[in-house]
Scaffold this active site. Structure first.
Site: not given
Length: 483
Positions: A173, A204, A206, A210, A248, A282, A382
């Site tokens: 996905k 689709g 999340g 998801g 991650e 990231c 972040e």
């Protein structure tokens, strides 16, 4: 430029099938806000169909000889290479990355992951003697590969290619912002004649597709790259089904510049890392830790270097910094910049205003703060945009303390005399630490400590994540014959 392709079907069980879910996901170019394509918005029924296909395909795929599996992947790789131009354009248009970087960083390097998966699988010892037992490593099962929007090809193939080489089947996905490449990968798998159900693609949101994928009882392993908040929810959902999870979840990576470093080179590396791909990586070094006594020197170098990171059209081969992925992301980053100013950081360059001449699209001014407190919002959260924070420190002990004083632990860097830099690097709680800008390699494991997640991708260790371990208690002489 030809009209962008859209897809109205999912790839399930080796066929293109109409979705059960209703509605479409519209994808827009973040540089121009122009409509690019639509893909279907799936639901739990679509997830169930895809997982069922992967579940039914798994036993035969797991028992397929290694060389046969790798032959499929070799054809997949050749198909990938033949469509580099198309995939590069998808990356440019959907992610908003300038063409020059879209090809090198997002498309060409991503293809090398397929080669890495093939090489690691081919050299791997799946059976071996271990103190009188026969250890067997077997494919984990059905993998839910859920990828983010910032580097969709690279981060998807890290999951897909390794899982398929290991003998797992996959339901993929992609992120809603950047789904196009996933559908091209499905076309490539079909052209490579993968057995039905081995590789499946659905799209689709999340919160619906998801969640249904993570919670599905026949999914054995969930591999997710994304935010800490979503990752924590995925881990909690997966735990109810006792599934393995690879996470991650980003970072707030420090680059420590020691007082004996090649100072100008180190500052340049910190600025380049924070601004590369509009700051949407990231592992970006977004905390630049410099000696207090050399703060003004660092500020001067940073401002000079930043002049090379001008905004521009993503179609211009000279452009270095393009837009961020969406207007909502633009607004989020600008709010972080306002917080930095409000919390007393020194604004050296950029700011929260929309750049002049770039009102259309999701552009953010490349921004540098100095004299940033390590506990401030911009040093802890972040931002995922082109924002660098220069943080002064007094001595090595304080530099290490600042580096570790965050909820993340994905990546770090140390610049200085090698022995000293390595000594400090060993004290930093991060999954990967660069020393003096040494070259990134696809074979080194990638993953984090603390809030950056758990599990590893890339290289041999990333390949092993998709294998279960079984021990057979048999006669010692038989076990020894496998070593």
């Amino acid at each position: 430029m030809s009209e962008a392709k859209s897809w109205d079907k999912f790839y399930i069980n080796g066929e293109w099938v109409f979705p059960r879910g209703e509605g479409q996901i519209e994808v827009r170019d973040p540089a121009t806000e122009a409509y690019i394509r639509s893909v279907p918005r799936g639901n739990a029924e679509d997830v169930d169909s895809a997982v069922l296909a992967a579940t039914q395909a798994f036993p035969r795929w797991a028992e397929t000889s290694l060389e046969q599996r790798l032959n499929f992947l070799e054809r997949f790789y050749q198909g990938y290479r033949s469509r580099l131009d198309e995939l590069t354009e998808i990356m440019r248009a959907e992610v908003g990355i300038p063409t020059r970087f879209a090809r090198t960083f997002l498309t060409e390097m991503s293809g090398e992951i397929i080669k890495s998966a093939i090489a690691n699988a081919r050299s791997y010892q799946f059976e071996q003697d271990f103190k009188g037992s026969l250890l067997i490593r077997e494919p984990y099962g059905v993998v839910a590969a859920i990828s983010p929007w910032n580097n969709p090809l690279f981060l998807s193939l890290n999951k897909i290619a390794m899982a398929l080489a290991a003998g797992c089947t996959v339901v993929h996905k992609p992120a809603s912002y950047t789904p196009g490449a996933a559908f091209v990968l499905a076309e490539l798998a079909h052209e490579a004649e993968f057995p039905k159900g081995v590789f499946n693609v659905i799209s689709g949101g999340g919160s619906d597709t998801g969640n249904a994928l993570v919670a599905h009882p026949q999914v054995d392993l969930v591999d997710f790259t994304g935010s800490l908040d979503v990752g924590a929810k995925i881990a909690a959902t997966a735990a109810e089904g006792v599934k393995k999870v690879i996470l991650e979840l980003g970072g707030k990576s420090p680059l420590i510049v020691l007082d004996d470093a090649a100072f100008e080179d180190a500052i340049k590396a910190g600025i380049a890392s924070a601004f590369l791909l509009s700051g949407q990586t990231c592992g970006a070094f977004t905390r630049l830790l410099v000696p207090q006594k050399r703060l003004s020197e660092a500020e001067e170098i940073a401002c000079v270097v930043a002049k090379d990171f001008a905004l521009g059209s993503t179609e211009d081969e000279l452009t270095v910094v393009g837009p961020v992925v969406s207007k909502s992301q633009q607004q989020k980053i600008q709010e972080f910049i306002r917080k930095g100013i409000g919390e007393g950081a020194k604004l050296l360059l950029g700011g929260a205003e929309t750049p002049e001449g770039f009102e259309r699209g999701a552009y953010v001014k490349p921004t540098i703060f100095s004299n940033v407190g390590n506990q401030s919002t911009i040093a802890q959260e972040e931002i995922f945009g082109p924002v660098q924070s220069i943080i002064p420190y007094d001595d090595d002990e304080q530099a290490v303390m600042f580096a570790n004083d965050t909820k993340y632990g994905l990546r770090a860097a140390v610049w200085g005399s090698e022995e000293r830099a390595i000594r400090i690097a060993k004290r930093i709680r991060a999954g990967q630490v660069d020393i003096n800008g040494d070259k990134f390699t696809l074979e080194a494991p990638w993953g984090g400590y603390k809030g950056s997640g758990y599990g590893r991708c890339m290289g041999l260790i990333g390949f092993e994540e998709f294998l279960q371990i079984k021990s057979l208690q048999i006669r010692a002489d038989l076990a020894a014959s496998y070593s």
